[in-house]
Scaffold this active site. Structure first.
Site, PDB file in Angstrom:
ATOM      1  N   HIS A  94      -7.312  54.998 -31.160  1.00 29.19           N
ATOM      2  CA  HIS A  94      -8.532  54.195 -31.031  1.00 29.19           C
ATOM      3  C   HIS A  94      -8.396  52.908 -31.834  1.00 29.19           C
ATOM      4  O   HIS A  94      -8.014  52.927 -33.002  1.00 29.19           O
ATOM      5  CB  HIS A  94      -9.753  54.980 -31.515  1.00 29.19           C
ATOM      6  CG  HIS A  94     -11.028  54.195 -31.394  1.00 29.19           C
ATOM      7  ND1 HIS A  94     -11.572  53.851 -30.181  1.00 29.19           N
ATOM      8  CD2 HIS A  94     -11.844  53.658 -32.342  1.00 29.19           C
ATOM      9  CE1 HIS A  94     -12.680  53.153 -30.379  1.00 29.19           C
ATOM     10  NE2 HIS A  94     -12.860  53.019 -31.674  1.00 29.19           N
ATOM     11  N   SER A  95      -8.706  51.780 -31.202  1.00 30.21           N
ATOM     12  CA  SER A  95      -8.705  50.470 -31.839  1.00 30.21           C
ATOM     13  C   SER A  95      -7.303  50.164 -32.386  1.00 30.21           C
ATOM     14  O   SER A  95      -6.344  50.159 -31.624  1.00 30.21           O
ATOM     15  CB  SER A  95      -9.795  50.423 -32.909  1.00 30.21           C
ATOM     16  OG  SER A  95     -10.077  49.104 -33.309  1.00 30.21           O
ATOM     17  N   MET A  96      -7.146  49.914 -33.681  1.00 32.72           N
ATOM     18  CA  MET A  96      -5.808  49.710 -34.220  1.00 32.72           C
ATOM     19  C   MET A  96      -4.902  50.879 -33.869  1.00 32.72           C
ATOM     20  O   MET A  96      -3.698  50.706 -33.623  1.00 32.72           O
ATOM     21  CB  MET A  96      -5.860  49.543 -35.740  1.00 32.72           C
ATOM     22  CG  MET A  96      -4.498  49.268 -36.375  1.00 32.72           C
ATOM     23  SD  MET A  96      -4.480  49.358 -38.186  1.00 32.72           S
ATOM     24  CE  MET A  96      -4.296  51.133 -38.424  1.00 32.72           C
ATOM     25  N   SER A 122      -7.783  53.658 -26.544  1.00 31.50           N
ATOM     26  CA  SER A 122      -9.237  53.550 -26.635  1.00 31.50           C
ATOM     27  C   SER A 122      -9.656  52.341 -27.473  1.00 31.50           C
ATOM     28  O   SER A 122      -9.090  52.080 -28.533  1.00 31.50           O
ATOM     29  CB  SER A 122      -9.788  54.834 -27.282  1.00 31.50           C
ATOM     30  OG  SER A 122     -11.145  54.698 -27.633  1.00 31.50           O
TER      31      SER A 122
END
Length: 263
Positions: A94-96, A122
Site C-alpha cells: 500500500h502506498s510506498m 494499492s
C-alpha cells in the site's frame, strides 16, 4: 517467524504457516509497521498465510537506523524473501509499500526466484522515470501536514510531543525514500497485477493507478473503492475476498493447494 524483516501473526488464528498454502507478503505504507496488517491476517485466515514486512526503525526494530532508499530496502527484502519464504507467494503493498513490493518483485525476477503468483498494488500510481514532485517533503512540518491530510495515523500520536518524536525518524526516512525514487527502465514483470485505489484518494487518481498495467506482460485488474488514501479499513472484507479469488485462480494455474474461501 522470528526473522529480521518478516513478521507473522499465526497465533491470532491458530493456523501455523504451511508451504502448501499461498503466502501473502504485505508491505506497509510510509511510516507504517508490520502490525498494520494484523486485520488482513485475520481476514485471510485460514486459507492464506500473511507475512508483514517490518522496516527498520519502528516497533521491535525501533533502535535500528531507518533506511531512506527504496533500492536498498528492496535489495534486503528480496534476499530475505528468497531465504525465508517457501511455496507460492504474492505481494500486497500500500502506498510506498506498493513501490517497494514492485521493486522487490523485479529483483526476485532478476535472481530467477520462482513462486510469485500475484502482485497487489494499492493506493499508488504507476512509476515514472523521475521522482514525483508531490512526494517531496523537505521539512518535518511538511511531513506532518501530509500525514494529517491523508489520515491513517491517530491524531493523538501526532499531537503528543513524546510520541511524535518516536515516530518521526521512520517517517522522515520513508518520505526521503519515496521522494527520491526513480524508476529504472526494464522488462515488464510477467505476473498478474491487482490494482486497488480509493475513488477520492487525494494523492493518486484512478487513471494514475490504472497505469500500472503497462508494467506487466500479464493481466491487470483495477478495483476502485469508496474512500480516500486509507480506504482499506472500511473495505477489508471485500479486499480479502478479492485477494482470495485472485490467488485461488493463480494457485490453480500453478498447481498449488486450493484456498479456503473468505466467509
Amino acid at each position: 517467524m522470528d526473522g529480521e524483516w518478516l513478521r507473522e501473526f499465526a497465533s491470532l488464528h491458530g493456523n501455523p504457516r504451511s508451504a502448501e498454502r499461498p503466502t501473502l507478503v504485505c508491505f506497509p505504507h510510509a511510516g507504517g509497521a508490520a502490525s498494520t496488517y494484523v486485520p488482513m491476517s485475520r481476514a485471510l485466515a485460514p486459507g492464506i498465510d500473511v507475512l508483514a514486512v517490518q522496516y527498520p526503525g519502528r516497533q521491535d526494530r525501533r533502535r535500528e537506523r531507518p533506511i531512506a532508499d527504496i533500492g536498498e530496502l528492496a535489495d534486503a527484502l528480496a534476499a530475505e524473501i528468497e531465504r525465508e519464504v517457501r511455496g507460492p507467494y504474492a505481494f500486497f503493498g500500500h502506498s510506498m509499500g506498493a513501490v517497494l513490493a514492485y521493486e522487490t518483485a523485479r529483483r526476485l525476477r532478476d535472481r530467477k526466484v520462482p513462486g510469485l503468483l500475484h502482485l497487489f498494488l494499492s493506493g499508488r500510481g504507476a512509476p515514472k522515470p523521475a521522482p514525483d514532485p508531490r512526494d517531496r517533503m523537505d521539512t518535518d512540518a511538511a511531513v506532518l501536514a501530509e500525514v494529517r491530510r491523508l489520515g491513517g495515523t491517530d491524531p493523538a500520536v501526532l499531537d503528543d510531543e513524546e510520541l511524535r518524536d518516536m515516530v518521526m525518524p521512520a517517517l522522515r526516512a520513508d518520505c526521503r525514500a519515496i521522494g527520491a525514487y526513480e524508476w529504472l527502465p526494464g522488462e515488464p514483470l510477467d505476473v498478474p497485477f491487482g490494482v486497488l485505489v480509493g475513488d477520492s484518494d487525494p494523492v493518486v487518481t484512478v487513471a494514475e493507478a490504472s497505469a500500472w498495467r503497462d508494467f506487466t506482460a500479464a493481466r491487470t485488474t483495477v478495483d476502485v473503492f469508496a474512500g480516500g488514501h486509507f480506504y482499506l479499513d472500511a473495505h477489508l472484507t471485500a479486499i480479502a475476498r478479492a485477494v482470495t479469488e485472485a490467488l485461488e485462480g493463480a494457485a490453480a494455474s500453478a498447481g498449488a493447494t486450493s484456498i479456503s474461501p473468505v466467509p
